[in-house]
Design a protein around this motif. Structure first.
Motif, PDB file in Angstrom:
ATOM      1  N   ASP A 136       0.830  -1.201   0.000  1.00  0.00           N
ATOM      2  CA  ASP A 136       0.000   0.000   0.000  1.00  0.00           C
ATOM      3  C   ASP A 136       0.866   1.253   0.000  1.00  0.00           C
ATOM      4  O   ASP A 136       0.667   2.176  -0.796  1.00  0.00           O
ATOM      5  CB  ASP A 136      -0.927   0.010   1.215  1.00  0.00           C
ATOM      6  CG  ASP A 136      -2.162  -0.859   1.016  1.00  0.00           C
ATOM      7  OD1 ASP A 136      -2.383  -1.335  -0.117  1.00  0.00           O
ATOM      8  OD2 ASP A 136      -2.895  -1.051   1.998  1.00  0.00           O
ATOM      9  N   TYR A 161      -1.172 -10.626   0.379  1.00  0.00           N
ATOM     10  CA  TYR A 161      -1.091  -9.338   1.075  1.00  0.00           C
ATOM     11  C   TYR A 161      -2.505  -8.773   1.131  1.00  0.00           C
ATOM     12  O   TYR A 161      -3.110  -8.528   0.097  1.00  0.00           O
ATOM     13  CB  TYR A 161      -0.155  -8.384   0.325  1.00  0.00           C
ATOM     14  CG  TYR A 161      -0.135  -6.972   0.878  1.00  0.00           C
ATOM     15  CD1 TYR A 161       0.491  -6.695   2.088  1.00  0.00           C
ATOM     16  CD2 TYR A 161      -0.721  -5.919   0.183  1.00  0.00           C
ATOM     17  CE1 TYR A 161       0.525  -5.408   2.597  1.00  0.00           C
ATOM     18  CE2 TYR A 161      -0.693  -4.627   0.678  1.00  0.00           C
ATOM     19  CZ  TYR A 161      -0.068  -4.382   1.891  1.00  0.00           C
ATOM     20  OH  TYR A 161      -0.038  -3.088   2.390  1.00  0.00           O
ATOM     21  N   LYS A 162      -3.036  -8.622   2.350  1.00  0.00           N
ATOM     22  CA  LYS A 162      -4.402  -8.152   2.528  1.00  0.00           C
ATOM     23  C   LYS A 162      -5.376  -8.968   1.667  1.00  0.00           C
ATOM     24  O   LYS A 162      -6.242  -8.423   0.984  1.00  0.00           O
ATOM     25  CB  LYS A 162      -4.498  -6.661   2.234  1.00  0.00           C
ATOM     26  CG  LYS A 162      -3.681  -5.823   3.221  1.00  0.00           C
ATOM     27  CD  LYS A 162      -3.914  -4.331   3.068  1.00  0.00           C
ATOM     28  CE  LYS A 162      -3.174  -3.589   4.183  1.00  0.00           C
ATOM     29  NZ  LYS A 162      -3.349  -2.115   4.076  1.00  0.00           N
ATOM     30  N   ASP A 285      -1.160  -8.324   8.137  1.00  0.00           N
ATOM     31  CA  ASP A 285      -1.801  -8.176   6.828  1.00  0.00           C
ATOM     32  C   ASP A 285      -1.208  -9.085   5.764  1.00  0.00           C
ATOM     33  O   ASP A 285      -1.572  -9.001   4.592  1.00  0.00           O
ATOM     34  CB  ASP A 285      -1.750  -6.713   6.362  1.00  0.00           C
ATOM     35  CG  ASP A 285      -0.325  -6.155   6.285  1.00  0.00           C
ATOM     36  OD1 ASP A 285       0.636  -6.958   6.326  1.00  0.00           O
ATOM     37  OD2 ASP A 285      -0.178  -4.925   6.182  1.00  0.00           O
TER      38      ASP A 285
END
Length: 378
Positions: A136, A161-162, A285
């Motif tokens: 992010d 990832y997430k 995350d």
């Protein structure tokens, strides 16, 4: 001797490799290559994937696609394999190394912005041990400065990832199917992941020696010719067949690797509580793929003693990368941005333990036992 690695083999590969050998097409982009690419596109939800002979070749294609030119700068961690840097250096770029985070061994995303100049063209995050970088933050920085992001996801097949597959956030990404990775295409192999539609058509051309051959076979042009720079970035059909056999057993392979990883983590946790070692950190995350298991000791001298102890016990463990900025070529083709607070220090403390699909319960329990014995003597 318990080896550090053994190439994954499920028994499923034999049928597909033999079928490819008896088929009418052995060169690149045969039926199995197309099946593999479709598998990854479905798994990742990306625009396009292209098999390559190695992850290095996939990164070379990425460097061409984002039009790296002499004098451009590319930001990446120094704690990585040389193949992260070489594709960009080959195009004339200068590599700008940024320090790592000590918890994940990934690039420190908070230091990237300070390394950006008017010559910066791209950021190349490396997802070490299959644990995702903070994508992010990296993508926000890239958007702010209009930079490309090429993910070196060589170790991150089946990582998330997430809740999104690693390799799908950047403009481009690359997987590795080397024999040390979770799945292999017969010892070597890679995959270029394309998440930006601007690159799809040109990627096919570059991969086909700079010709529009793929368009010809789809009936888009009446003849094919040389239209751009390129090289031969296609693996053989036999490699693709081997990989396809592994992909059909990917969940089985992953389950076994996770079993070993968690056995190490739980079995060695007491040494952490006693302050003798550090174990991997996985952010909330991120979901890792059990690509490797490492631990950290006090310093390089302690590491040498530990590796020798394991060797005497019949166990082959290894340390990992020597930071690129300390290498002669790293000094010639790049520079370190800011202070090397963690890269050298943390890399000299790290030890990788054996972890592979065919590893037996007896073997990984022996590794745990030998490790505990060493630290009980310290």
């Amino acid at each position: 001797m318990i080896p550090f690695n053994h190439p994954p083999y499920t028994g499923n590969e034999d049928h597909f490799v033999l079928d490819a050998m008896r088929g009418s097409k052995l060169c690149g982009d045969g039926p199995y290559a197309l099946k593999c690419q479709k598998w990854f596109e479905d798994q990742l939800g990306c625009l396009k994937t292209l098999l390559t002979p190695s992850c290095t070749h996939a990164l070379e294609m990425a460097a061409i696609l984002i039009d790296i030119q002499p004098g451009d700068e590319v930001i990446m961690p120094s704690y990585t394999f040389v193949s992260t840097a070489n594709p960009f250096v080959l195009r004339g770029a200068k590599v700008i190394f940024v320090d790592i985070r000590p918890d994940t061994m990934n690039i420190d995303e908070t230091l990237i912005e300070a390394a950006i100049t008017d010559k910066t063209k791209a950021i190349v995050p490396v997802h070490y041990a299959g644990v995702s970088c903070d994508m992010d933050t990296i993508m926000r920085i890239a958007d702010k400065y209009k930079l490309f992001v090429v993910e070196d996801a060589a170790q991150a097949f089946y990582s998330y990832y997430k809740n999104e597959p690693v390799g799908t956030r950047g403009h481009l990404a690359a997987f590795s199917f080397h024999e040390t990775k979770n799945v292999t295409s017969g010892g070597e192999g890679g995959l270029l992941i394309i998440n930006d539609k601007r690159f799809v058509q040109r990627a096919e051309i570059i991969r086909e020696k700079g010709t529009n051959r793929s368009q010809f076979f789809r009936g888009m042009v009446d003849k094919y010719t040389w239209v751009d720079v390129g090289s031969s970035y296609l693996p053989s059909e036999i490699q693709a067949a081997y990989l396809y056999g592994q992909l059909l057993n990917a969940e089985k392979i992953q389950a076994k690797r996770q079993e070993i990883w968690h056995s190490y983590y739980n079995g060695l946790s007491n040494l952490v509580q006693r302050g003798l070692i550090e174990l991997p950190t996985v952010p909330e995350d991120s979901t890792h793929n059990a690509h490797m298991f490492y631990l950290k000791v006090d310093d390089i001298e302690h590491r040498t003693l530990f590796l020798n102890h394991l060797k005497v016990a019949g166990i082959l463990a290894v340390f990992h990368y020597v930071p690129l900025h300390s290498a002669s070529a790293g000094k010639q083709f790049g520079k370190f941005s800011g202070v090397d607070k963690f890269t050298t220090k943390e890399s000299s403390r790290l030890v990788r333990l054996p972890l592979y699909y065919s590893m037996s319960l007896k073997d990984y329990e022996s590794v745990i036992k030998a490790t505990i014995e060493f630290f009980n003597q310290v």
